[in-house]
Design an enzyme around this catalytic site. Structure first.
Site, PDB file in Angstrom:
ATOM      1  N   GLU A 128      -5.527  10.136  20.369  1.00 16.00           N
ATOM      2  CA  GLU A 128      -4.238   9.477  20.113  1.00 16.00           C
ATOM      3  C   GLU A 128      -3.173  10.500  19.730  1.00 16.00           C
ATOM      4  OE1 GLU A 128      -6.793   6.989  17.547  1.00 16.00           O
ATOM      5  OE2 GLU A 128      -5.305   5.426  17.912  1.00 16.00           O
TER       6      GLU A 128
ATOM      7  N   HIS B 147      -3.390  -0.197  18.965  1.00 22.90           N
ATOM      8  CA  HIS B 147      -4.194   0.906  19.526  1.00 22.90           C
ATOM      9  C   HIS B 147      -3.682   1.321  20.898  1.00 22.90           C
ATOM     10  CE1 HIS B 147      -7.910  -0.275  16.911  1.00 22.90           C
ATOM     11  NE2 HIS B 147      -7.281   0.762  16.376  1.00 22.90           N
TER      12      HIS B 147
END
Ligand code: ADP
Length: 399
Positions: free
Chosen positions: A383, A178
């Site tokens: 992201e 992540h």
């Protein structure tokens, strides 16, 4: 000047998420996902200019067909010629990839080598890269790794207490994942709190189907909850998180599980789903817990308790905490989980501002604590933007 777009692809084993990002405005022009790829009913969902289109793909259609169908739509919308680069999320970069790279044949081979460390993730990423290269052969493709941010973890954190040779000879260590999300959160938190990134100390809790937490000290990752693979750490939608490794042996020797069944159990049948015997979807868990479902209550309790324990433990590497940040589908939307976790952390002085906590959802950022204690805030992650920015930066260097 005409718009230039970066196309971002995040390829899973049976899914494909995508976004087209304007390099100037940094806004998503088009986005969507292909799901159930390789199954009897694969679908492709595209969101463009406020319209949502769902396309039923042919039976067993996989990534190449999904990408080709998508390219056909991009052409129809006259967006294809404005694409200048493709950014790919790659889950595991091992120690080989310290930063994002332009994808060459050699890079694909190296990602394939790292795939031994991430057999559930990297092979799907490579399928996506190859399919996209067929469709966009003339454009630069960039790999952005989930593991990049955590290259700054100190040895005392990333080493398991295993014989050292297993790290030196086989790369068995904690890598963390992540990274693009925790990176984005760090940059945004610095802006929100008006603190220079290189002086910022935060704990970033990315809570989605997969969940991880990261201690950021002076702008750098110094601890994170995922390990060799994304299985370690927090309780997740279907993953166990931390577990006594001897459970694996017990299941195999005493309960006759095969190694494959153990992997499926730990990755796909555990977490919120396994405990609740109901669902991996946090919304369902919350609704049912409220309605009195015992399994859902227990799942929620265990999820929050593990998370609070991790947050408390990250005060060790940080010393000083500027803020705790919640993000990901659960972190951005679940006021219940945020309040539960902050209440478990009252020893640190966290005090929930109920109104602000309820207001922060559906993409709305905000500080959710009272001024009397330490700060907790909600920041929606992005992201895709981080991947697009890296792809753009590398592509421009090449030009
Ligand atoms: P992924 O890891 O697949 O990207 P997301 O970040 O989209 O996951 O998060 C998915 C999780 O967020 C699911 O468990 C979903 O139930 C949860 N979620 C989404 N909206 C809400 C909400 N309003 N309340 C509670 N949980 C939510």
């Amino acid at each position: 000047m005409s718009n230039k777009f970066i196309f971002v692809l995040n390829c899973g084993s049976s899914s494909l998420k995508f976004a087209l990002i304007d390099s100037q405005s940094q806004q998503q022009v088009l986005s969507g996902l292909a799901d159930a790829l390789g199954s009897a009913k694969p679908i492709l969902k595209i969101k463009y200019q406020g319209n949502k289109e769902t396309i039923e793909l042919a039976k067993n259609a996989a990534h190449q067909i999904a990408i080709d169908t998508l390219v056909e739509r991009l052409k129809r919308f006259q967006l294809d010629e404005s694409i200048i680069a493709i950014g790919h999320r790659v889950v595991h970069g091992g120690e080989k990839f310290q930063q994002s790279v332009i994808i060459t044949d050699d890079v694909i081979t190296q990602i394939e080598q790292v795939s031994q460390l991430a057999p559930l993730h990297n092979p799907a990423n490579i399928i996506g890269i190859k399919a996209a290269k067929k469709a966009f052969g003339q454009l630069p493709h960039v790999a952005v790794f989930d593991t990049e941010l955590h290259q700054t973890l100190p040895e005392k954190d990333f080493l398991y207490a295993l014989p050292y040779a297993l790290y030196k000879e086989h790369g068995i260590r904690r890598y963390g994942f992540h990274g693009t999300s925790h990176y984005y959160i760090t940059q945004q938190a610095a802006k929100t709190l008006n603190i220079d990134v290189d002086k910022l100390n935060i704990i970033s809790a990315h809570l989605g189907n997969g969940a991880s937490i990261c201690a950021i000290k002076n702008g750098k990752s110094v601890d994170t909850s995922m390990g060799l693979t994304p299985l370690e750490g927090l309780v997740m939608g279907t993953r166990t998180g931390d577990l006594d490794p001897a459970i694996s042996q017990y299941l195999i020797e005493q309960l006759n599980y095969t190694q494959t069944q153990v992997n499926v159990l730990f990755n796909q049948q555990s977490g919120l789903l396994g405990i609740s015997e109901l669902s991996n979807d946090c919304r369902v868990i919350e609704e049912q817990a409220l309605a009195g479902h015992q399994g859902a209550r227990l799942a929620l309790d265990i999820f929050c308790y593990r998370l609070a324990k991790y947050i408390a433990s990250y005060t060790v590497p940080l010393g000083r905490l500027d803020a705790l940040v919640f993000t990901g589908g659960i972190g951005e939307n679940s006021d219940v989980i945020r309040a539960n976790v902050l209440n478990l952390l009252q020893i640190f002085g966290f005090s929930v501002n109920e109104q602000a906590n309820i207001a922060a959802r559906f993409g709305q950022a905000g500080i959710i604590t009272n001024e009397s204690g330490p700060t907790a805030l909600v920041i929606p992650t992005n992201e895709e933007l981080v991947i697009a920015q890296d792809a753009l930066a590398l592509t421009q260097q090449e030009l």
